[in-house]
Design a protein around this motif. Structure first.
Motif, PDB file in Angstrom:
ATOM      1  N   GLU A   3      20.025  -4.462 -33.823  1.00  0.00           N
ATOM      2  CA  GLU A   3      20.758  -3.729 -32.802  1.00  0.00           C
ATOM      3  C   GLU A   3      21.060  -2.292 -33.208  1.00  0.00           C
ATOM      4  N   ARG A  32      17.756  -4.165 -29.355  1.00  0.00           N
ATOM      5  CA  ARG A  32      18.787  -3.970 -28.335  1.00  0.00           C
ATOM      6  C   ARG A  32      19.548  -2.680 -28.609  1.00  0.00           C
ATOM      7  N   VAL A  34      23.259  -1.377 -28.020  1.00  0.00           N
ATOM      8  CA  VAL A  34      24.617  -1.709 -27.580  1.00  0.00           C
ATOM      9  C   VAL A  34      25.364  -0.391 -27.383  1.00  0.00           C
ATOM     10  N   ASP A  35      25.662  -0.121 -26.126  1.00  0.00           N
ATOM     11  CA  ASP A  35      26.285   1.155 -25.773  1.00  0.00           C
ATOM     12  C   ASP A  35      27.797   1.004 -25.937  1.00  0.00           C
ATOM     13  N   GLU A  58      31.446  -6.777 -36.362  1.00  0.00           N
ATOM     14  CA  GLU A  58      31.037  -7.487 -35.156  1.00  0.00           C
ATOM     15  C   GLU A  58      29.523  -7.450 -34.964  1.00  0.00           C
TER      16      GLU A  58
ATOM     17  N   ALA C  18      30.954  -3.575 -23.290  1.00  0.00           N
ATOM     18  CA  ALA C  18      29.776  -3.564 -24.167  1.00  0.00           C
ATOM     19  C   ALA C  18      29.887  -4.636 -25.245  1.00  0.00           C
ATOM     20  N   GLN C  19      31.097  -4.866 -25.735  1.00  0.00           N
ATOM     21  CA  GLN C  19      31.263  -5.902 -26.755  1.00  0.00           C
ATOM     22  C   GLN C  19      30.942  -7.274 -26.180  1.00  0.00           C
ATOM     23  N   ALA C  22      27.194  -7.568 -25.496  1.00  0.00           N
ATOM     24  CA  ALA C  22      26.413  -7.721 -26.727  1.00  0.00           C
ATOM     25  C   ALA C  22      26.348  -9.182 -27.154  1.00  0.00           C
ATOM     26  N   GLN C  25      23.710 -10.765 -24.861  1.00  0.00           N
ATOM     27  CA  GLN C  25      22.325 -10.349 -25.113  1.00  0.00           C
ATOM     28  C   GLN C  25      21.818 -10.847 -26.454  1.00  0.00           C
ATOM     29  N   ARG C  26      22.731 -10.915 -27.418  1.00  0.00           N
ATOM     30  CA  ARG C  26      22.358 -11.402 -28.742  1.00  0.00           C
ATOM     31  C   ARG C  26      22.068 -12.902 -28.690  1.00  0.00           C
ATOM     32  N   PRO C  29      18.543 -13.481 -25.513  1.00  0.00           N
ATOM     33  CA  PRO C  29      17.855 -12.194 -25.339  1.00  0.00           C
ATOM     34  C   PRO C  29      16.950 -12.132 -24.115  1.00  0.00           C
ATOM     35  N   ARG C 125      35.060 -11.742 -24.952  1.00  0.00           N
ATOM     36  CA  ARG C 125      34.095 -11.749 -26.050  1.00  0.00           C
ATOM     37  C   ARG C 125      34.048 -13.093 -26.771  1.00  0.00           C
TER      38      ARG C 125
END
Lengths: 242, 242, 242
Positions: A3, A32, A34-35, A58, C18-19, C22, C25-26, C29, C125
């Motif tokens: 990432e 990826r 991550v914004d 994280e 975003a957290q 993530a 997506q992690r 995917p 999260r």
């Protein structure tokens, strides 16, 4: 596959973050992006420096953080690639990465050259993202690099200032909560705050501090704005009473 | 594989950009969506029209720009697909694409039909994104199309107005910097600005102009807001003194 | 392959969205994450509850909505997984999902356990995204679950309040437009509004209501802000006159 993590003051409204992310995604399509943050306080290197480490654990080992709060862009400040334990960081050598660097068990850094074709004002797109993309594709900076440095002269271990105010009005402090006793009190504005485990523990509307989800001390008020209630914002000091 | 580029006034806070992007990603999963801009000044077609070309060269040949600043949506304005040199543009035919069209060495455009099922107010999602997705999958508009037009009556080659104010307070001007001599001065508000190469060249706090990272003239102040200092915002005129 | 849809009050400026994305997506995917909304009015469960259903039909069967407006996070409120017709919803059981639940032809829900390692303040999260990721990978909650509930006591079928004000100043009302006759009038602030098909139908600058692109009643003014003109914002009531 791992990432890229973006950590900047580029502003959520502006196109800069997307321009930088596009370079990364175009260069390394299978990673990826991550914004994470585009609203680190502008120009305020120290605030961002103490905020950044709270997000690091994280993200998986091998992640590459692209960190840009860079008021001196185009001037004489250096650019660096930093290896701190299992992760990479790319950004200006202006202090932004120095808390991560100082706290790492193992840290090395390398200076990064600015390509001649880079713009004078957007090194995120033209210098840092390309370097991060090269790292992701296996490039490594030459030589053993420099040994990670301690904190800059005069920087404290923990920063008892507001490093970020979120849109709820919660105030993140640049101090790891693990450095405080649970019964520690914090003077903030004209109030003295004690700890709560969670928001609804203080449904009475009294401001409190708590351990935020990234391990920092954070000031909050149940269903209200601590920023407004305490009259504090980024950069303002608080005082730990132990 | 190439890129969709979003350029709209949909607002970063609102769900519209994500709704439009979802149509693109669902239809063409192997293309990237670059969410470039959602904060083009609302309703202000001319400002967006002179801002857009500055971003075009940054994206690869074959990219498809989905451009929506569309106060007349649902009314009689036409929708178009524009081929300008190596890239595609989809959007309302209300002026937004006309500077790209006029500056292209080779430009052709086609009118786009509005599907009967389209909503009356969200052609980004219902008309432009589906057309962009079809283009990405190889569809081409029928016939030779129309020859690219010159600028609309009365539009200047370069627009000496603020076309965008970023969150730092930097002011982008609708003029390509290559049209100015390096010693050109710009009257902005009550001040006269000369050029600096980079921000820290004017650490004295005097406003200056510089060539921004996308080739436009931009007004700035080192670690301060040019918008506040000059009292200017989107649409306000400046004057080049040569 | 299908879609995660984020619907929260996490704020576009802040890193929380975003957290959470993530984690998704992690973990999965090959699914898309549609970052639909981060600006649902904070703390206002009822407003979000009537806004959410308007977006549901836009996403394919099998989509998983991660919905977080959660002022009671860390306290005694339950967390749920909801199956409503062909889609999944994960979030706090505090009302946010209850309009979707009540309107579904077929709805069942299951309580979700909070992992011991979850933070006290960021269940998006630590609880909801991991549960959504498990669903996407084929996990199903144990047992038949509970039958979907009717609306909470006192909640109306349609909510005649502003549920969202977009950045143009358009005001979304928590009422499906299909429940109104085309000639219905709406009292909003001190004005009485009639319907227009599209923005430019009322180029005279009079506020009007129209059927927005997601089927809700929406108040607007051509090229101006209905929020400013009517003096209304999220939570404020309007009145249907039929």
């Amino acid at each position: 596959m791992s990432e890229f993590v973006l950590f900047t003051d580029f502003g959520r409204r502006d196109p800069y973050q997307a321009q930088m992310a596009a370079v990364l995604q175009r260069s390394v399509p299978d990673w990826r992006v991550v914004d994470l943050h585009a609203e680190v306080p502008a120009f305020a290197l120290e605030l961002g420096a103490y905020l950044l480490p709270s997000y690091v654990p994280e993200f998986p080992a091998g992640s590459i953080f692209v960190c840009v709060v860079d008021p001196g862009v185009g001037g004489p400040r250096d650019a660096v690639v930093l290896r701190a334990d299992d992760r990479w960081f790319v950004g200006p050598d202006n202090g932004l990465l120095r808390v991560v660097e100082a706290r790492a068990a193992k840290a090395r850094y390398w200076y990064l050259e600015t390509p001649g074709a880079a713009s004078a004002s957007f090194h995120g797109r033209d210098v840092f993202a390309p370097a991060a993309a090269r790292l992701a594709r296996g490039w490594r900076p030459e030589g053993g690099g420099h040994k990670g440095r301690a904190l800059p002269e005069g920087w404290p271990e923990e920063l008892d200032r507001v490093v970020y105010a979120d849109h709820y009005g919660n105030l993140m402090i640049g101090r790891r909560a693990e450095t405080l006793r649970p019964d520690a009190r914090i003077r903030a504005g004209e109030l003295i705050l004690s700890q709560a485990r969670t928001f609804s523990d203080h449904a009475d509307g009294m401001p409190f501090w708590y351990v935020n989800a990234n391990g920092l001390v954070e000031l909050a008020v149940y269903q209200d704005s601590a920023a407004h209630r305490l009259g504090l914002g980024p950069g303002d000091p608080v005082q730990v009473l132990e």
